[in-house]
Design a protein around this motif. Structure first.
Motif, PDB file in Angstrom:
ATOM      1  N   LEU A 388      27.180 -25.717  49.589  1.00  0.00           N
ATOM      2  CA  LEU A 388      26.952 -26.133  51.010  1.00  0.00           C
ATOM      3  C   LEU A 388      26.976 -25.974  51.903  1.00  0.00           C
ATOM      4  O   LEU A 388      27.288 -26.870  52.970  1.00  0.00           O
ATOM      5  N   LEU A 418      35.482 -30.663  48.735  1.00  0.00           N
ATOM      6  CA  LEU A 418      34.558 -30.172  49.256  1.00  0.00           C
ATOM      7  C   LEU A 418      34.561 -30.690  50.270  1.00  0.00           C
ATOM      8  O   LEU A 418      33.919 -30.456  51.695  1.00  0.00           O
ATOM      9  N   GLU A 421      36.508 -28.174  52.816  1.00  0.00           N
ATOM     10  CA  GLU A 421      36.041 -26.832  52.850  1.00  0.00           C
ATOM     11  C   GLU A 421      35.187 -27.379  54.114  1.00  0.00           C
ATOM     12  O   GLU A 421      34.328 -26.391  54.884  1.00  0.00           O
TER      13      GLU A 421
END
Length: 603
Positions: A388, A418, A421
């Protein structure tokens, strides 16, 4: 006239798009901006501004140049006026020096001393006393011609040889102390040479003036490298070693090769790969990334392939991505560094590896695959956490889109998850920025926390928590000792607490782990890169631990007092008061002055 270093700084900080955009309606075209040329009439735009390279060019009339050239051509300014105009926009203070009186430049004595030091160290290398240093360099493949090209020198293993030579030329000792060429302590107030028994590498500004030094020890005890401190002419976070020699080659090749240290730069350049530079510290900074971006957008990271080298690689890769650059990773054979590789196998072997360089995200995926991170749900979740930071760092929207697809495909995590996030983290960063800009403030009627005095002598400035961490990164034994005396909960600052916890988990840690938050990462980088020599490590350690314990106890006492005031039953109040009394006794034992301080602070 304006000193060259000031002009270089103004040029580096200038937002050429913002400045030219005041006079020309620029429109984004990929990584560039275009408009109809302001210097001739045209209907189809042929005037381009290239922010990554810091210049403009018109394909119609041929006009081109820097931001200064644009203002001189478009607004009729002279060069000094143009530099001052841009400096005002960039927040750089310009000091103008009369050409007829160069002595008016306040930094001129510092440049002169550094210039003298470079020449003196060169002479020592070539003297009979420099035989061992010459042997060391030749053993590393650095012959006389290469050493001369990079002005490599030698500081003799003597206490006052440089000082005496500099005194004969009338150089000011305070200036030499400021530059780190001389040092003194409370126990030895008479200045002594700051570099002794070391191979010396001059650090140059973009314009080629000596702004600092790095010294590598030859034999004996002491830090492997000693580097110049921050000075009015040297800011390591805004400079790169070797850039003054490599900048034109980097522009021509359209790629920069970044290695870890002075010797790697010299050795790789000597082999014929000349577009090579090094960061001045343990990690890249935003200023260094921006500086690289003036010459290229492609960067090859050529660090050691051990655990520490990989951590430094990915930390650098993420910061370069944030600056809009495209980093790729060159993987060296186990146990090799760029210096040893070119000496043992030659330039061709290194060039072959450079041609096989892999995008920084792809290299992360490769390593996670090699370590079997996708074998279970739990390990896959951990892999996502490690990936990330690189996704967040990619500021190029197209590149980030490619990265997210790649990670989703390999981990099996839905792309929408994703994206959510990443959006969550972007919002957290925005909130943090707004909070920082508005200032922390204090509530009405709140009292400041107890400030623990320094016990048993003065610790260096900077606060107990960062000072303790500076000691801990200097050896595993300090980490073990700290773990016996305090816990992470004793830390007040959450970022320093995170660094402390990371060191407890991995005592030899010398780069921020991939999962560490950005603010903590930056603070850890600052601690690792801090040039301060802690001459009295035990005193600093003891003082810092005591101050942290005292502050932690005081915070707990204040919290207990709040609970006492809010408690409903007498039994609960008595229990809390007993605990508070016990902690207060422990605190007074650590610092007898606490009682007087506590009395003064009563409402």
């Amino acid at each position: 006239m304006i000193p060259d270093d000031v002009i270089d700084e103004v040029r580096a900080r200038a937002d050429i798009v913002d400045i030219i955009g005041e006079f020309v309606p620029l429109k984004k075209a990929g990584r560039e901006f275009k408009a109809c040329c302001p210097f001739h009439e045209e209907r189809t735009p042929s005037f381009y501004v290239v922010p990554d390279k810091g210049f403009y060019n018109c394909f119609g009339c041929g006009k081109s140049g820097s931001v200064f050239d644009f203002l001189m051509e478009r607004q009729g300014m002279d060069f000094v006026e143009a530099v001052k105009h841009v400096a005002g926009r960039a927040g750089v203070e310009v000091r103008e020096v009369k050409k007829s009186r160069p002595e008016d430049d306040p930094n001129r004595p510092l440049y002169e001393i550094n210039g003298f030091a470079r020449q003196w160290y060169r002479e020592q290398l070539l003297s009979d006393g420099g035989k061992s240093a010459r042997g060391y360099l030749e053993g590393r493949g650095i012959g006389p011609e290469v050493a001369d090209r990079f002005s490599v020198g030698y500081a003799p293993d003597e206490w006052r040889a440089f000082r005496e030579a500099a005194q004969k030329h009338g150089f000011d000792e305070e200036h030499m102390l400021l530059l780190g060429l001389l040092k003194k302590t409370d126990k030895t107030p008479e200045p002594y040479d700051g570099y002794r028994g070391r191979v010396m590498f001059p650090i140059e500004s973009i314009s080629g003036r000596v702004i600092g030094f790095g010294g590598r020890i030859l034999d004996g005890e002491g830090p492997k490298y000693i580097n110049s401190p921050e000075t009015p002419i040297y800011h390591k976070s805004d400079n790169l070693y070797g850039l003054s020699w490599a900048k034109n080659v980097i522009r021509r090749e359209e790629v920069a090769v970044v290695v870890e240290g002075y010797m790697d730069v010299v050795s790789v350049a000597a082999s014929g790969i000349e577009n090579v530079v090094a960061f001045l510290g343990t990690a890249v900074t935003a200023g260094q990334a921006k500086l690289l971006g003036r010459y290229t957008t492609k960067v090859l990271l050529l660090f050691d392939s051990d655990a520490a080298g990989l951590k430094a690689t990915f930390k650098a890769g993420d910061l370069l991505l944030e600056a809009g650059l495209h980093p790729a990773v060159v993987t060296l054979p186990p146990g090799e560094d760029p210096d040893t590789l070119v000496r043992s196998e030659g330039r061709e072997a290194l060039q072959e590896l450079m041609e096989q360089a892999v995008d920084v995200l792809d290299r992360k995926l490769q390593i996670l695959e090699e370590k079997d991170y996708f074998s279970s749900i739990e390990r896959t979740r951990s892999a996502v956490d490690r990936l990330l930071p690189t996704l967040r760092a990619a500021k190029d929207p197209i590149l980030r889109d490619i990265y997210v697809d790649r990670v989703a495909d390999r981990t099996g995590v839905r792309r929408a998850m994703l994206d959510a996030e990443l959006a969550k983290k972007d919002e957290e960063d925005a909130k943090r920025a707004r909070h920082t800009s508005s200032g922390p403030g204090r509530g009405f009627g709140s009292r400041p926390p107890y400030s623990a005095p320094v016990l048993g002598g003065g610790a260096p400035s900077g606060g107990a928590e960062p000072q303790l961490l500076k000691v801990m990164v200097r050896g595993v034994e300090w980490v073990e000792r700290a773990a016996e005396l305090i816990s992470p909960e004793d830390f007040d600052d959450p970022h320093y607490k995170a660094i402390f916890e990371a060191l407890l988990e991995e005592p030899e840690l010398r780069a921020p782990p991939a999962t560490m938050e950005p603010v903590a990462c930056q603070r850890f980088d600052d601690i690792l890169a801090d040039p301060e020599e802690l001459a009295h490590g035990l005193d600093v350690f003891t003082n810092s631990v005591n101050r942290i314990r005292v502050s932690a106890l005081d915070r707990r006492i204040q919290d207990l007092q709040s609970q006492i005031e809010a408690a409903a039953g007498d039994d609960r109040k008595l229990e809390l008061m007993a605990t508070k009394s016990k902690l207060a006794a422990e605190l007074r034992e650590l610092d007898p002055r606490y009682w007087a301080s506590a009395v003064r602070r009563r409402p």
